[in-house]
Scaffold this motif. Sequence first.
Motif, PDB file in Angstrom:
ATOM      1  N   LEU A   1      10.069  -2.597  41.110  1.00  0.00           N
ATOM      2  CA  LEU A   1      11.382  -3.003  40.589  1.00  0.00           C
ATOM      3  C   LEU A   1      11.690  -4.433  41.030  1.00  0.00           C
ATOM      4  CD1 LEU A   1      13.733  -1.774  38.930  1.00  0.00           C
ATOM      5  CD2 LEU A   1      14.837  -1.300  41.111  1.00  0.00           C
TER       6      LEU A   1
ATOM      7  N   ARG B   1      21.472  -1.100  40.885  1.00  0.00           N
ATOM      8  CA  ARG B   1      21.750  -1.765  39.602  1.00  0.00           C
ATOM      9  C   ARG B   1      20.907  -1.206  38.462  1.00  0.00           C
ATOM     10  NH1 ARG B   1      22.532  -8.204  40.935  1.00  0.00           N
ATOM     11  NH2 ARG B   1      24.183  -7.894  42.457  1.00  0.00           N
ATOM     12  N   TYR B   2      19.720  -0.734  38.775  1.00  0.00           N
ATOM     13  CA  TYR B   2      18.796  -0.236  37.751  1.00  0.00           C
ATOM     14  C   TYR B   2      18.316   1.179  38.099  1.00  0.00           C
ATOM     15  CZ  TYR B   2      18.666  -5.192  36.575  1.00  0.00           C
ATOM     16  OH  TYR B   2      19.012  -6.469  36.246  1.00  0.00           O
TER      17      TYR B   2
ATOM     18  N   ARG C   1       9.752  -6.818  38.831  1.00  0.00           N
ATOM     19  CA  ARG C   1      10.299  -6.909  37.468  1.00  0.00           C
ATOM     20  C   ARG C   1      11.579  -7.738  37.409  1.00  0.00           C
ATOM     21  NH1 ARG C   1       9.637  -0.880  34.797  1.00  0.00           N
ATOM     22  NH2 ARG C   1       7.387  -0.689  35.139  1.00  0.00           N
ATOM     23  N   HIS C   2      12.353  -7.719  38.487  1.00  0.00           N
ATOM     24  CA  HIS C   2      13.639  -8.426  38.524  1.00  0.00           C
ATOM     25  C   HIS C   2      13.661  -9.390  39.709  1.00  0.00           C
ATOM     26  CE1 HIS C   2      15.226  -5.675  35.499  1.00  0.00           C
ATOM     27  NE2 HIS C   2      14.662  -4.701  36.189  1.00  0.00           N
TER      28      HIS C   2
ATOM     29  N   GLU D   1      16.565 -12.008  40.151  1.00  0.00           N
ATOM     30  CA  GLU D   1      17.796 -11.341  40.556  1.00  0.00           C
ATOM     31  C   GLU D   1      17.707 -10.876  42.013  1.00  0.00           C
ATOM     32  OE1 GLU D   1      20.756  -7.795  39.021  1.00  0.00           O
ATOM     33  OE2 GLU D   1      19.015  -8.359  37.832  1.00  0.00           O
TER      34      GLU D   1
ATOM     35  N   GLU E   1      15.728   2.835  35.488  1.00  0.00           N
ATOM     36  CA  GLU E   1      14.432   2.162  35.517  1.00  0.00           C
ATOM     37  C   GLU E   1      13.678   2.519  36.799  1.00  0.00           C
ATOM     38  OE1 GLU E   1      12.537  -2.334  35.105  1.00  0.00           O
ATOM     39  OE2 GLU E   1      14.705  -2.066  35.045  1.00  0.00           O
TER      40      GLU E   1
END
Length: 114
Positions: free
Chosen positions: A91, A56-57, A94-95, A98, A60
Motif C-alpha cells: 500500500l 485512508r484506503y 502504491r501511494h 501520499e 484496497e
Amino acid sequence: MTRRLKPCGTVAAYMRHYRRGETPCRDCRYAYSKYRREDRPYSRSYQDALSALVKRYPAEFRGIYEELRDSMPDRSDRNRSQAYRRARAELRQRHYDEFLKVLAQIRDRGEEQR
C-alpha cells in the motif's frame, strides 16, 4: 567496474567504519543516529504514517492483505503477520507520494510537541 564509496555523513559510511573495526566519525554517527531515530521503518512516525494510509484506503488494503494471505502455504499466525506487513508495504508503494506527505506531517507535529 568498481562502486563509488558513499562519503562520510551517510549510513553507508557508518556501516563501512563498523565493518572495518574503526570508530565512526562524528558525521557518520549523526547520520546513523538520525536513521535509527527517524528514517528506519520501525520508527514510531513511520508506523503511524503506514497506519494512516491503511485507514485512508481500507478496501484496497484488505484486498492486498487477503490476496497475500491466501497465497501463503498455511494460515499460521506467523504467515498472517507476514502478509499484514507485506500488505502495508505494498500500500505504501502504491501511494508513496501520499505516504511521504503523511510522514512529514506526523514528524512536524512531533517537532512542535518537543
